[in-house]
Write a protein that holds these residues in place. Structure first.
Motif, PDB file in Angstrom:
ATOM      1  N   ASP A 108       0.828  -1.204   0.000  1.00 31.73           N
ATOM      2  CA  ASP A 108       0.000   0.000   0.000  1.00 31.73           C
ATOM      3  C   ASP A 108       0.866   1.259   0.000  1.00 31.73           C
ATOM      4  OD1 ASP A 108      -2.291  -1.497   0.016  1.00 31.73           O
ATOM      5  OD2 ASP A 108      -2.577  -1.400   2.192  1.00 31.73           O
ATOM      6  N   ARG A 109       1.968   1.204   0.714  1.00 28.83           N
ATOM      7  CA  ARG A 109       2.858   2.364   0.806  1.00 28.83           C
ATOM      8  C   ARG A 109       3.618   2.593  -0.492  1.00 28.83           C
ATOM      9  NH1 ARG A 109       7.280   3.151   5.709  1.00 28.83           N
ATOM     10  NH2 ARG A 109       7.984   5.255   5.152  1.00 28.83           N
ATOM     11  N   TRP A 110       4.157   1.494  -1.073  1.00 27.36           N
ATOM     12  CA  TRP A 110       4.934   1.569  -2.313  1.00 27.36           C
ATOM     13  C   TRP A 110       4.395   0.534  -3.304  1.00 27.36           C
ATOM     14  CZ3 TRP A 110       9.311   0.474   1.560  1.00 27.36           C
ATOM     15  CH2 TRP A 110       9.654   1.642   2.262  1.00 27.36           C
ATOM     16  N   PRO A 111       3.297   0.817  -3.962  1.00 32.28           N
ATOM     17  CA  PRO A 111       2.647  -0.188  -4.816  1.00 32.28           C
ATOM     18  C   PRO A 111       3.496  -0.674  -5.981  1.00 32.28           C
ATOM     19  CG  PRO A 111       1.658   1.984  -5.106  1.00 32.28           C
ATOM     20  CD  PRO A 111       2.554   2.086  -3.917  1.00 32.28           C
ATOM     21  N   ARG A 112       4.459   0.120  -6.409  1.00 32.71           N
ATOM     22  CA  ARG A 112       5.324  -0.313  -7.512  1.00 32.71           C
ATOM     23  C   ARG A 112       6.679  -0.802  -7.006  1.00 32.71           C
ATOM     24  NH1 ARG A 112       4.338   5.165 -10.803  1.00 32.71           N
ATOM     25  NH2 ARG A 112       4.286   5.839  -8.619  1.00 32.71           N
ATOM     26  N   PHE A 113       7.259  -0.061  -6.071  1.00 29.61           N
ATOM     27  CA  PHE A 113       8.597  -0.431  -5.606  1.00 29.61           C
ATOM     28  C   PHE A 113       8.598  -1.733  -4.806  1.00 29.61           C
ATOM     29  CE2 PHE A 113      11.754  -0.516  -2.208  1.00 29.61           C
ATOM     30  CZ  PHE A 113      12.921  -0.448  -2.947  1.00 29.61           C
TER      31      PHE A 113
END
Length: 256
Positions: A108-113
């Motif tokens: 949720d915080r970094w959906p891609r990383f």
């Protein structure tokens, strides 16, 4: 094969050597790129981490990758810049440490990383600010493959190493004033491009991985007392040939 774990006494001795080396390097004229590569190398060798990378501000509000322990890590650091998300990105913009002991919880915080880092086999990430008082100039990123968290002691040690580099860089800035420092950092970024080009030349000529090419380039310079960026420029401009560097690498390997 990975190196066997260090004993407490060996670790303490190597940590002392690391701090002395960092401090000595920053006393006089130095190559920023090489110093920062020393920083990430110390973190991997001495702390319970699999890889490390470092982003720095280019004084115009943009982040740049200046040092990484592996090519895999460099790609992940670039991905943080491209997507404007990740631990180093958050750390630089907040000026505070970022700790995620389980990447599976960070979607949720970094959906891609987060899924990208997990696909590379990393399970946890930590980012520590390169900061002095109110000025944050970059962030040190630690990547981990084990699921248990990094110890507070290791994080404190990594922060202390980052602080040593930060103090040296900012001290240099104070001496040379902001306009000169901007030029210095631009030179460092230019040197970073040269180094990447030289790595590509060696990788193609010697059928090497990018990490092996970097070690060959760095080893050639160190054995001659020549700065990393100077060796890279000589290689890219044809002043030295790839065969010269590769032959030196093979001779060094055979002696070790």
């Amino acid at each position: 094969m990975p190196e066997p774990p260090l004993s407490g006494r060996e670790r303490e001795s190597r940590l002392l050597d690391a701090f002395v080396q960092m401090a000595d390097t920053l006393v006089d004229h130095y190559d920023i790129v090489d110093v920062l590569h020393e920083l990430v190398s110390h973190c991997v060798r001495l702390l319970d981490t699999a890889a490390a990378g470092l982003l720095m501000s280019d004084q115009r509000g943009s982040l740049q990758v200046l040092a990484c322990s592996t090519e895999q890590t460099r790609v992940l650091e670039l991905y943080q810049i491209q997507t404007s998300e990740g631990p180093c990105w958050d750390c630089v913009h907040s000026g505070t440490p970022v700790s995620v002991a389980d990447l599976a919880t960070a979607s949720d915080r970094w959906p891609r990383f987060a899924p990208r880092a997990a696909s590379e086999g990393f399970t946890a990430v930590y980012a520590l600010p390169m900061r002095l008082r109110r000025e944050t100039i970059g962030a040190l990123n630690l990547f981990r493959r084990q699921r248990n968290p990094v110890s507070d002691r290791d994080l404190q040690t990594a922060q202390a190493l980052a602080d040593t580099a930060t103090i040296g860089i900012l001290h240099e800035r104070a001496i040379r004033r902001s306009e000169v420092l901007t030029e210095q950092l631009q030179v460092a970024l230019h040197n970073r491009v040269l180094i990447e080009q030289a790595k590509g030349v060696l990788a193609q000529a010697g059928t090497l991985g990018m990490d092996q090419a970097f070690e060959a380039l760095r080893g050639y310079g160190r054995r001659r007392g020549t700065r990393l960026s100077d060796v890279a420029q000589q290689l890219v401009t044809g002043a030295i040939s790839p065969d010269t560097v590769l032959t030196d690498r093979y001779r060094s390997d055979s002696r070790n």
